[in-house]
Design a protein around this motif. Structure first.
Motif, mmCIF file in Angstrom:
data_model
loop_
_atom_site.group_PDB
_atom_site.id
_atom_site.type_symbol
_atom_site.label_atom_id
_atom_site.label_comp_id
_atom_site.label_asym_id
_atom_site.label_seq_id
_atom_site.Cartn_x
_atom_site.Cartn_y
_atom_site.Cartn_z
ATOM 1 N N ARG A 15 51.818 8.733 -4.047
ATOM 2 C CA ARG A 15 53.096 9.374 -4.319
ATOM 3 C C ARG A 15 53.764 8.687 -5.497
ATOM 4 N N THR A 16 54.388 9.478 -6.333
ATOM 5 C CA THR A 16 55.146 8.936 -7.452
ATOM 6 C C THR A 16 56.452 8.383 -6.917
ATOM 7 N N TRP A 18 59.166 7.805 -8.694
ATOM 8 C CA TRP A 18 60.307 8.424 -9.352
ATOM 9 C C TRP A 18 59.974 9.845 -9.746
ATOM 10 N N ARG A 19 60.997 10.665 -9.782
ATOM 11 C CA ARG A 19 60.853 12.041 -10.225
ATOM 12 C C ARG A 19 60.701 12.055 -11.745
ATOM 13 N N GLY A 31 58.766 8.847 -15.727
ATOM 14 C CA GLY A 31 59.072 8.640 -14.322
ATOM 15 C C GLY A 31 60.257 7.732 -14.078
#
Length: 96
Positions: A15-16, A18-19, A31
């Motif tokens: 999962r990242t 940050w968006r 990010g």
């Protein structure tokens, strides 16, 4: 375990943290971008340089971008008291 056998567990997709967002100045998708909320608007930048480029007022005397406190004289922005005085403002002094 099922019938004495270990069932392999699939690892979740990474999962990242940050968006991803696109910088409104340079267009870079990053990010670790950030938002600046000012005067009812939301701005998105990927670095402080882009934020300064878009948001910093410009001194009306020497034309430098003001990234410090600056001096506001009747709605006109100056980088410091020297520039304000050079444009006719009286009684303006830098704080020390």
């Amino acid at each position: 375990m099922t019938g004495g056998r270990a069932v392999p567990v699939r690892a979740a997709a990474p999962r990242t943290l940050w968006r991803m967002a696109r910088c409104e100045v340079c267009g870079n998708e990053y990010g670790m971008s950030f938002e600046v909320h000012a005067q009812g608007a939301v701005h998105v930048f990927d670095c402080f340089a882009c934020a300064i480029h878009r948001m910093a007022p410009i001194c009306e005397h020497c034309r430098v971008q003001i990234i410090g406190q600056g001096v506001d004289v009747d709605g006109r922005w100056f980088c410091g008291a020297h520039c304000a005085r050079a444009e006719g403002a009286a009684g303006i002094v830098d704080k020390v």
